[in-house]
Design a protein around this motif. Structure first.
Motif, mmCIF file in Angstrom:
data_model
loop_
_atom_site.group_PDB
_atom_site.id
_atom_site.type_symbol
_atom_site.label_atom_id
_atom_site.label_comp_id
_atom_site.label_asym_id
_atom_site.label_seq_id
_atom_site.Cartn_x
_atom_site.Cartn_y
_atom_site.Cartn_z
ATOM 1 N N ARG A 30 8.047 7.903 10.943
ATOM 2 C CA ARG A 30 7.884 7.585 9.524
ATOM 3 C C ARG A 30 7.639 6.095 9.330
ATOM 4 O O ARG A 30 6.781 5.690 8.536
ATOM 5 C CB ARG A 30 9.123 8.037 8.757
ATOM 6 N N ARG A 31 8.380 5.267 10.074
ATOM 7 C CA ARG A 31 8.167 3.816 9.981
ATOM 8 C C ARG A 31 6.762 3.439 10.422
ATOM 9 O O ARG A 31 6.114 2.582 9.820
ATOM 10 C CB ARG A 31 9.199 3.086 10.836
ATOM 11 N N ARG A 34 4.356 4.444 7.701
ATOM 12 C CA ARG A 34 4.487 3.536 6.559
ATOM 13 C C ARG A 34 3.814 2.198 6.851
ATOM 14 O O ARG A 34 3.126 1.634 6.004
ATOM 15 C CB ARG A 34 5.968 3.328 6.246
ATOM 16 N N ARG A 38 0.690 0.762 4.731
ATOM 17 C CA ARG A 38 0.736 -0.537 4.052
ATOM 18 C C ARG A 38 -0.401 -1.443 4.506
ATOM 19 O O ARG A 38 -1.005 -2.145 3.695
ATOM 20 C CB ARG A 38 2.074 -1.223 4.313
#
Length: 91
Positions: A30-31, A34, A38
């Motif tokens: 998930r990181r 993300r 971004r």
């Protein structure tokens, strides 16, 4: 001290077997998503914001051209209206 120079080469030390790389956990995945999102949004913003600003400018310029006017003329007319309103309020 001189005896140290006559010693033979060092024997290699056997290394422990390397562990297999583990799969990333759900949080790590998930990181990563993300972080990628971004970065993509940042790149997209650097491209789209100038395009939007140029589009607004060209739209306003085309509108003035279509009406046969210019921003300077519109400003002068607004100042005349303001002067008339001030003169009207004084009497």
């Amino acid at each position: 001290m001189t005896e140290d120079w006559r010693e033979g080469p060092l024997n290699p030390v056997p290394l422990a077997p390397q562990a297999q790389p583990q799969k990333p956990t759900g949080r790590e995945l998930r990181r990563q998503r993300r972080r990628r999102r971004r970065r993509a949004e940042e790149i997209l913003a650097w491209v789209l914001v100038p395009l939007i600003c140029l589009g607004i400018y060209w739209g306003i310029a085309a509108g003035f051209e279509f009406m046969g006017s210019s921003p300077g003329q519109v400003w002068d007319q607004l100042m005349q209206v303001k002067a008339m309103m001030e003169k009207r309020n004084k009497t």
